[in-house]
Each structure stands twice: as structure tokens, then as C-alpha cells.
Design a protein around this motif. Structure first.
Motif, PDB file in Angstrom:
ATOM      1  N   ASP A  60       0.816  -1.202   0.000  1.00 23.23           N
ATOM      2  CA  ASP A  60       0.000   0.000   0.000  1.00 23.23           C
ATOM      3  C   ASP A  60       0.857   1.263   0.000  1.00 23.23           C
ATOM      4  O   ASP A  60       0.642   2.193  -0.770  1.00 23.23           O
ATOM      5  CB  ASP A  60      -0.896  -0.058   1.242  1.00 23.23           C
ATOM      6  N   LYS A  61       1.850   1.305   0.900  1.00 24.52           N
ATOM      7  CA  LYS A  61       2.615   2.543   1.090  1.00 24.52           C
ATOM      8  C   LYS A  61       3.796   2.657   0.133  1.00 24.52           C
ATOM      9  O   LYS A  61       4.213   3.757  -0.204  1.00 24.52           O
ATOM     10  CB  LYS A  61       3.176   2.615   2.529  1.00 24.52           C
ATOM     11  N   TYR A  62       4.384   1.540  -0.221  1.00 27.63           N
ATOM     12  CA  TYR A  62       5.636   1.604  -0.981  1.00 27.63           C
ATOM     13  C   TYR A  62       5.586   0.803  -2.280  1.00 27.63           C
ATOM     14  O   TYR A  62       6.600   0.689  -2.956  1.00 27.63           O
ATOM     15  CB  TYR A  62       6.806   1.115  -0.108  1.00 27.63           C
ATOM     16  N   ASP A  63       4.422   0.264  -2.589  1.00 24.61           N
ATOM     17  CA  ASP A  63       4.284  -0.511  -3.812  1.00 24.61           C
ATOM     18  C   ASP A  63       5.400  -1.556  -3.877  1.00 24.61           C
ATOM     19  O   ASP A  63       6.024  -1.765  -4.919  1.00 24.61           O
ATOM     20  CB  ASP A  63       4.362   0.431  -5.019  1.00 24.61           C
ATOM     21  N   LEU A  64       5.628  -2.182  -2.732  1.00 22.26           N
ATOM     22  CA  LEU A  64       6.836  -2.986  -2.529  1.00 22.26           C
ATOM     23  C   LEU A  64       6.489  -4.419  -2.158  1.00 22.26           C
ATOM     24  O   LEU A  64       5.601  -4.662  -1.331  1.00 22.26           O
ATOM     25  CB  LEU A  64       7.640  -2.348  -1.389  1.00 22.26           C
ATOM     26  N   HIS A  65       7.203  -5.358  -2.773  1.00 24.05           N
ATOM     27  CA  HIS A  65       7.067  -6.750  -2.388  1.00 24.05           C
ATOM     28  C   HIS A  65       8.456  -7.346  -2.179  1.00 24.05           C
ATOM     29  O   HIS A  65       9.264  -7.384  -3.105  1.00 24.05           O
ATOM     30  CB  HIS A  65       6.300  -7.550  -3.451  1.00 24.05           C
ATOM     31  N   LEU A  66       8.739  -7.772  -0.941  1.00 20.87           N
ATOM     32  CA  LEU A  66      10.024  -8.401  -0.633  1.00 20.87           C
ATOM     33  C   LEU A  66       9.885  -9.901  -0.874  1.00 20.87           C
ATOM     34  O   LEU A  66       9.021 -10.553  -0.289  1.00 20.87           O
ATOM     35  CB  LEU A  66      10.419  -8.100   0.817  1.00 20.87           C
ATOM     36  N   ARG A  67      10.725 -10.423  -1.754  1.00 24.40           N
ATOM     37  CA  ARG A  67      10.580 -11.785  -2.243  1.00 24.40           C
ATOM     38  C   ARG A  67      11.766 -12.616  -1.767  1.00 24.40           C
ATOM     39  O   ARG A  67      12.916 -12.246  -2.014  1.00 24.40           O
ATOM     40  CB  ARG A  67      10.566 -11.736  -3.776  1.00 24.40           C
ATOM     41  N   PHE A  68      11.506 -13.711  -1.068  1.00 20.38           N
ATOM     42  CA  PHE A  68      12.596 -14.546  -0.561  1.00 20.38           C
ATOM     43  C   PHE A  68      13.043 -15.547  -1.618  1.00 20.38           C
ATOM     44  O   PHE A  68      12.258 -16.400  -2.046  1.00 20.38           O
ATOM     45  CB  PHE A  68      12.142 -15.292   0.698  1.00 20.38           C
ATOM     46  N   LEU A  69      14.305 -15.462  -1.986  1.00 19.13           N
ATOM     47  CA  LEU A  69      14.867 -16.391  -2.976  1.00 19.13           C
ATOM     48  C   LEU A  69      15.551 -17.578  -2.335  1.00 19.13           C
ATOM     49  O   LEU A  69      15.644 -18.644  -2.943  1.00 19.13           O
ATOM     50  CB  LEU A  69      15.902 -15.665  -3.852  1.00 19.13           C
ATOM     51  N   ALA A  70      16.089 -17.350  -1.135  1.00 24.29           N
ATOM     52  CA  ALA A  70      16.830 -18.432  -0.470  1.00 24.29           C
ATOM     53  C   ALA A  70      16.914 -18.180   1.024  1.00 24.29           C
ATOM     54  O   ALA A  70      16.986 -17.038   1.475  1.00 24.29           O
ATOM     55  CB  ALA A  70      18.235 -18.545  -1.058  1.00 24.29           C
ATOM     56  N   PHE A  71      16.874 -19.275   1.778  1.00 27.12           N
ATOM     57  CA  PHE A  71      17.126 -19.258   3.218  1.00 27.12           C
ATOM     58  C   PHE A  71      18.259 -20.233   3.509  1.00 27.12           C
ATOM     59  O   PHE A  71      18.283 -21.334   2.945  1.00 27.12           O
ATOM     60  CB  PHE A  71      15.891 -19.730   3.996  1.00 27.12           C
ATOM     61  N   CYS A  72      19.152 -19.824   4.400  1.00 24.23           N
ATOM     62  CA  CYS A  72      20.237 -20.725   4.782  1.00 24.23           C
ATOM     63  C   CYS A  72      20.349 -20.780   6.298  1.00 24.23           C
ATOM     64  O   CYS A  72      20.181 -19.758   6.972  1.00 24.23           O
ATOM     65  CB  CYS A  72      21.581 -20.223   4.242  1.00 24.23           C
ATOM     66  N   ASP A  73      20.603 -21.972   6.827  1.00 23.28           N
ATOM     67  CA  ASP A  73      21.025 -22.049   8.224  1.00 23.28           C
ATOM     68  C   ASP A  73      22.415 -22.679   8.245  1.00 23.28           C
ATOM     69  O   ASP A  73      23.070 -22.776   7.192  1.00 23.28           O
ATOM     70  CB  ASP A  73      19.998 -22.783   9.097  1.00 23.28           C
ATOM     71  N   SER A  74      22.893 -23.088   9.391  1.00 25.88           N
ATOM     72  CA  SER A  74      24.296 -23.510   9.457  1.00 25.88           C
ATOM     73  C   SER A  74      24.546 -24.795   8.671  1.00 25.88           C
ATOM     74  O   SER A  74      25.665 -25.064   8.251  1.00 25.88           O
ATOM     75  CB  SER A  74      24.715 -23.702  10.915  1.00 25.88           C
ATOM     76  N   ARG A  75      23.515 -25.576   8.478  1.00 29.14           N
ATOM     77  CA  ARG A  75      23.718 -26.856   7.812  1.00 29.14           C
ATOM     78  C   ARG A  75      23.083 -26.955   6.439  1.00 29.14           C
ATOM     79  O   ARG A  75      23.553 -27.656   5.557  1.00 29.14           O
ATOM     80  CB  ARG A  75      23.176 -27.997   8.693  1.00 29.14           C
TER      81      ARG A  75
END
Lengths: 269, 269
Positions: A31-46
């Protein structure tokens, strides 16, 4: 819609809160920023999970959060696998405009962060460790993309939450430095855990009792000596000093531990 | 060298300090940022001096500061003349990349600020008045160059020192709002003068004595009622509220004066 791709290192408490905030604010961002944050990858320690083309659906992200909350690793996920090279993840999942967010607490992310900066991605750190390694690592992480000729260009990296949690400490310091203001003294409560311990002592409680209490309530690191030894506070002091332009290393920061030397070799239990 | 042209409205206490800081930091700006801030024009309420091509030499700027310190007007200066239209000054002196800095305390600068924004110059305000006029004036001043599609673009204007002096209040507020954080309460000491008066009262001194003392020491506005009446604080509250996205006018802020109604009509003497 402005699509901003994200790659996230670390799905511990900080990383999960960060992801949850993004999910919760979908409507606000749109609504405010015409913005969509899109997750491409998640990593943890393993492990790692990647969705480099479309990014993960919010439903998938919720499932990943749940898996981590139940103590699982991303390597166990249907879409996941073992990862032993974060730079490879950045290489595979990254695309123009990507922001790499480091919510881990390890130096192991540095090669991946360097690669991200080389690719002109942006880098955001909640992780103090890379910023408190050798001076040249700090320089490369914080001044990437700037030359003597254009240091007022916005740099590619941000590290606000490494000192003072959500308080605008780093931004304010950078602004003071850029204005040529003389910084005479920086004072503050630099550790929630130490603050908790000190308050308890002021109330007349026993040190041992307070520390056990803080440990049970999850305020301390898994090994409370990481807090009580002062290294975490030393890292914050170093980040501030380097922000002022001082060229120092962690070994130049003198800290006094709150526990006696003799306890250093003992186990946590 | 990055040359940034400046046009300055107002050479009172604030404007002169600003100019002096720039002169003092010439070496620092050159060394750290390869930056030279070049003054193209100075304006006060009656006069203006222009040097639209090369900009003023630091020697000339020092002379102008001296003239103002001795109570003179720019209209009396060799290079100066009467000005009754700040927009005309922007029109004549401005060039691509110019920053127009408003260190006055008058609404009269607004047409010139609008022209500057139309020309894609940047605008910096230490002046609260333009930001506390009608909502549409605020919108135009603070959101120039942004559309619904790209409001995360850096806007052309800054107004940090209008609230909280040098504290990073506006930047922090903007960041909280952009993050979707809920702002529950804003608390602070919003007026140096009122703080001085309140401290004096706590010490048991007489109100009349404190106010006279503050007046003599130059802490108050020329008419101390401007401080004591609370309008200045109301302006700051309005700027913060508008920063949160509230659409309000100055008349919506209720203030309680520290002096009795009966004194409102008296002269300062």
C-alpha cells in the motif's frame, strides 16, 4: 510493484522475527511503498532452501519458520539440501537488485557477503562478527562501491542493528562523522544481559542466582560467559570506533570479565 | 572535486552557524568526501547577494557574516541589493544540483522552495513554518518527486533540525514509519526555553525572575511569549504527527499557554 529479492542467512530467533515482520507487513509495504520483498533463499548452518526464480510463497515461508521453530534444519526440508558454501548459494540464487541479509552470528558468512558486494547486491548485517574481524574485512564490507571520489554515495551495506538493537546508533554516528562533528564520548547500556545482571545486583540479589535466572529466561547466550565475559560488548565498541574512522582490532579493546578466570575452563553445566 | 552549489535563505544565528561550520570544515570535506560546498546566493529578509557563476570566495563569505553580525542587511552590501522575491533569487542563482537551505523563520520562503523543487533542486529546512502550514504545502515540500509508485526514492527535501535540534528525530521517525512499526507515544523535552523555565521553577525560583533571566541570556525568542505560549512546541508536534502520516492542521494541536490571557495584548517592554 517494486520486487526486491532477498537471500537470508540465519533462521534463528533474529532471522525468524525478521521474516515474520516482512510477512506481517505485506499489505503495508504494498500500500505505502508498492513494494514486495521476495525470498529467494534461506540458509542455516547446515542447510539451505532455494527458489531462485519466483521466490517462495508466503505459505512456504510459514512452513519453513515452523520447521525451524520445532528445532529442525533446512537441510531436512523437501525443497532443501545440505549447504557448505554460502557463496555458492548467493551465486545460484542471486539476481540483480538482491539484498543479502545476514542474521547469523558467525564469521563464516564473509566470503558470501564479499561475493554479494562484488555482484553489486546490497548487504544488511545483524551479525557483528564480520565487522569485527580484520580492519580490511570491515573496510570491504562497509565501503564497497565507494572510492575517494564519491564516498557520499550511499554504500551497499547497512549494519544498524549490530549496535544498540533497534536504536538509530550507527546511522546517527555516520551522520555525525559526515558532518565533521567531534565525537567526545559514546556512553550507553551496551548489553541487555549485563543490564539485567547489574539491576539484579543493585536489588541485592546474589550474582549466581541472577545469572541462573537470566539463563533460564533465555536472556543470555547458550553459554552465559559469552555475555559476562564482555566480548559481545567489545565487538559493539569496536564497530563504533571503526565507524568513527579509528583503525583498531578487537584485541585493542580491553574488557574486564564479570566471571573469574578460574571458571573459563569449566563446562556450562 | 564534487561541487555542490548552495543558496541560503536567512543569515540569523542559525544561518550564520551553518555557514561557519561549512567554512571550518573545508579541509575535512575535501579530504573525506572530495566535496566543496559553494555558496551562490545569500538572502535575508530585505536583501540578497548573488554570485551565480563562480560562487562566493570564503573571504567574501566571512565579510558577509561580519556585516550580519554587526546588525547590517545584505541589501547594504557592495554586491547586494534589495530582494522582495526569493523565488526570483532561486530562478537567477540556481543551477543543476543546487541545494536551497532555509534558515529563516517565515512562511514567505514557500514559493521559492516550491520553485526549487520544481527545478529538481534539493531543499533543506531548519524553518518550521512552511511545514506547519496547510497539509498540501507539507505534502508538496516533503514528498516532491515521489509518486505512489516510488516513495522509497529519497525525496528531495530534508527537515531534520525542525524538531529536536541536532537529535536524529525526523530520520528515526521516518525509518519507524517505513518499517511499519507502530508508534505508541512520542515523549520528549520539546523546548529548551520551557525546559529552562521548568528547571527554574523546580529550584523554587519565581516565574517572572526566570523568564527575565532567560530573556537576558538570549534563550527566548525576542518576544518570550512565542516560547511560553507553546506555538513553537505545537509546530514540532504537528511536524511529528504529519511525519506519522496523520493529516492535521496546526489548529488541531491544543496548547496551553504558560502566561495568562490578559498578558497577550501587552507589549514586550
Amino acid at each position: 510493484m517494486n520486487e526486491i529479492p532477498l537471500i537470508l542467512f540465519g533462521l534463528g530467533g533474529v532471522g525468524r522475527s525478521f521474516v515474520r515482520q516482512i510477512l506481517d507487513l505485506r499489505d503495508y509495504h504494498a500500500d505505502k511503498y508498492d513494494l514486495h520483498l521476495r525470498f529467494l533463499a534461506f540458509c542455516d548452518s547446515r542447510g539451505a532452501v532455494l527458489e531462485p526464480t519466483e521466490g517462495f510463497s508466503d505459505q512456504q515461508v510459514h512452513e519453513l519458520l515452523q520447521l525451524k521453530e520445532q528445532g529442525g534444519s533446512l537441510s531436512q526440508h523437501l525443497l532443501g539440501g545440505i549447504q557448505d558454501d554460502l557463496a555458492a548459494i548467493v551465486d545460484i540464487a542471486g539476481q540483480p537488485g538482491t539484498i543479502v541479509v545476514d542474521c547469523t552470528a558467525t564469521e563464516a558468512t564473509v566470503p558470501a557477503l564479499f561475493l554479494a558486494l562484488d555482484r553489486n547486491y546490497q548487504v544488511v548485517l545483524a551479525n557483528k562478527k564480520p565487522l569485527t574481524m580484520q580492519q580490511e574485512v570491515y573496510d570491504r564490507l562497509t565501503r564497497a562501491g565507494t572510492t575517494a571520489g564519491d564516498p557520499i554515495t550511499l554504500s551497499q551495506s547497512r549494519w544498524e542493528t549490530t549496535v544498540g538493537a533497534g536504536l538509530p546508533v550507527i546511522a546517527t554516528l555516520n551522520r555525525l562523522v559526515a558532518s565533521g562533528d567531534e565525537i567526545v564520548r559514546i556512553a550507553g547500556a551496551f548489553s541487555g544481559t549485563l543490564g539485567y545482571v547489574m539491576t539484579g545486583l543493585q536489588e541485592g540479589r546474589a550474582f549466581s542466582e541472577i545469572v541462573q535466572d537470566a539463563y533460564r529466561q533465555g536472556y543470555t547466550e547458550p553459554d552465559p560467559r559469552d555475555d559476562l565475559g564482555g566480548v559481545d560488548v567489545a565487538r559493539k565498541a569496536l564497530i563504533l570506533a571503526r565507524g568513527m574512522g579509528w583503525r583498531l582490532d578487537l584485541s585493542d579493546v580491553s574488557v574486564q570479565s564479570l566471571y573469574p578466570e578460574a571458571l573459563a575452563e569449566r563446562t556450562v553445566d
